[in-house]
Design a protein around this motif. Sequence first.
Motif, PDB file in Angstrom:
ATOM      1  N   ILE A  35       0.827  -1.202   0.000  1.00 18.70           N
ATOM      2  CA  ILE A  35       0.000   0.000   0.000  1.00 18.70           C
ATOM      3  C   ILE A  35       0.863   1.255   0.000  1.00 18.70           C
ATOM      4  O   ILE A  35       0.605   2.217  -0.713  1.00 18.70           O
ATOM      5  N   ALA A  36       1.892   1.245   0.811  1.00 16.68           N
ATOM      6  CA  ALA A  36       2.813   2.386   0.900  1.00 16.68           C
ATOM      7  C   ALA A  36       4.211   1.855   1.175  1.00 16.68           C
ATOM      8  O   ALA A  36       4.376   0.777   1.760  1.00 16.68           O
ATOM      9  N   PHE A 147     -10.026   2.329   0.178  1.00 20.71           N
ATOM     10  CA  PHE A 147      -9.118   3.321  -0.403  1.00 20.71           C
ATOM     11  C   PHE A 147      -8.890   4.482   0.561  1.00 20.71           C
ATOM     12  O   PHE A 147      -7.781   5.018   0.656  1.00 20.71           O
ATOM     13  N   ASP A 150      -6.404   3.388   3.003  1.00 23.90           N
ATOM     14  CA  ASP A 150      -5.066   3.423   2.390  1.00 23.90           C
ATOM     15  C   ASP A 150      -4.497   4.845   2.416  1.00 23.90           C
ATOM     16  O   ASP A 150      -3.311   5.039   2.704  1.00 23.90           O
ATOM     17  N   ILE A 151      -5.342   5.815   2.088  1.00 20.19           N
ATOM     18  CA  ILE A 151      -4.891   7.211   2.099  1.00 20.19           C
ATOM     19  C   ILE A 151      -4.473   7.628   3.502  1.00 20.19           C
ATOM     20  O   ILE A 151      -3.442   8.286   3.691  1.00 20.19           O
ATOM     21  N   TYR A 154      -1.104   6.013   4.341  1.00 24.25           N
ATOM     22  CA  TYR A 154      -0.025   6.677   3.616  1.00 24.25           C
ATOM     23  C   TYR A 154       0.313   8.029   4.240  1.00 24.25           C
ATOM     24  O   TYR A 154       1.486   8.371   4.427  1.00 24.25           O
ATOM     25  N   THR A 172       3.245   6.219  -2.465  1.00 25.13           N
ATOM     26  CA  THR A 172       2.196   5.219  -2.626  1.00 25.13           C
ATOM     27  C   THR A 172       2.738   4.052  -3.457  1.00 25.13           C
ATOM     28  O   THR A 172       3.643   4.218  -4.273  1.00 25.13           O
ATOM     29  N   PHE A 176      -2.076   0.499  -3.739  1.00 24.88           N
ATOM     30  CA  PHE A 176      -2.835   1.739  -3.551  1.00 24.88           C
ATOM     31  C   PHE A 176      -3.563   2.115  -4.843  1.00 24.88           C
ATOM     32  O   PHE A 176      -4.768   2.400  -4.833  1.00 24.88           O
ATOM     33  N   TRP A 177      -2.845   2.118  -5.954  1.00 28.81           N
ATOM     34  CA  TRP A 177      -3.431   2.542  -7.220  1.00 28.81           C
ATOM     35  C   TRP A 177      -4.341   1.475  -7.818  1.00 28.81           C
ATOM     36  O   TRP A 177      -5.316   1.795  -8.517  1.00 28.81           O
ATOM     37  N   THR A 179      -6.335  -0.351  -6.108  1.00 28.40           N
ATOM     38  CA  THR A 179      -7.608  -0.161  -5.411  1.00 28.40           C
ATOM     39  C   THR A 179      -8.407   0.969  -6.045  1.00 28.40           C
ATOM     40  O   THR A 179      -9.638   0.872  -6.209  1.00 28.40           O
TER      41      THR A 179
END
Length: 225
Positions: A35-36, A147, A150-151, A154, A172, A176-177, A179
């Motif tokens: 994810i990060a 998502f 995830d943000i 991050y 990221t 992440f992307w 998703t």
Amino acid sequence: MSRAFCIPGILFLLCAFVLNFLVSISLPYLTALDIARTHFGDGAIQQTNVQGIAEIRFGIWAPCYYNTNDDRTCLRTGHGYSVEIANTRQTEAITVKSSWTRGLAVHPVAAAATFVALLLSFSTHVTVTLLASLVSFLAALITLIAFAIDIALYALVRHEMKKLEIGANTNTAPGFWMTLVALVLLLLAGCTVCFGRRRDRLSGATTTSTHTKPSFLDRFRRTKA
């Protein structure tokens, strides 16, 4: 439902399911789908005897550490793990608590909801196609929640890693992307099914009215006969 709308909807759901499923596997099983990740310019030391870290990746089920020789160490900690990092001078230390990683388990839930929507999309029954559309939007909502988590992770990791003062660079990662792409595909799938169902209703109504409404001349023909 019209095939012009049915096939694209199924493809959207299939792609969204594959993306959500792969992201759900994540670290330590698929090491590229985190994810990060944070790169350390000066190196760091982790509190659990993993030294000389050059990079750390945050997955759904575990973190993975890479040293300067690109050797990987993944801690099999499971759901809701915590990470403690200190710089080489031991002057600064940060902790990413399990409360920030526990919510990542929403990703498998999103994958399961997407799979249900995919199965329902193969039906041509009007009620089932409507249900498939609703489940697609539900899966999109769950993916949106994942998502957002995830943000948040991050943003936290980026903020905390700067405290180490060693030139840490947090970015990221592919998970992440993926998703985000799955979210867009689920929205497209839900809209496609809705449009297809509406088009079928309109075409059915037009056909019915064409066959049942008599013309003005038909009245005279019937009288003459």
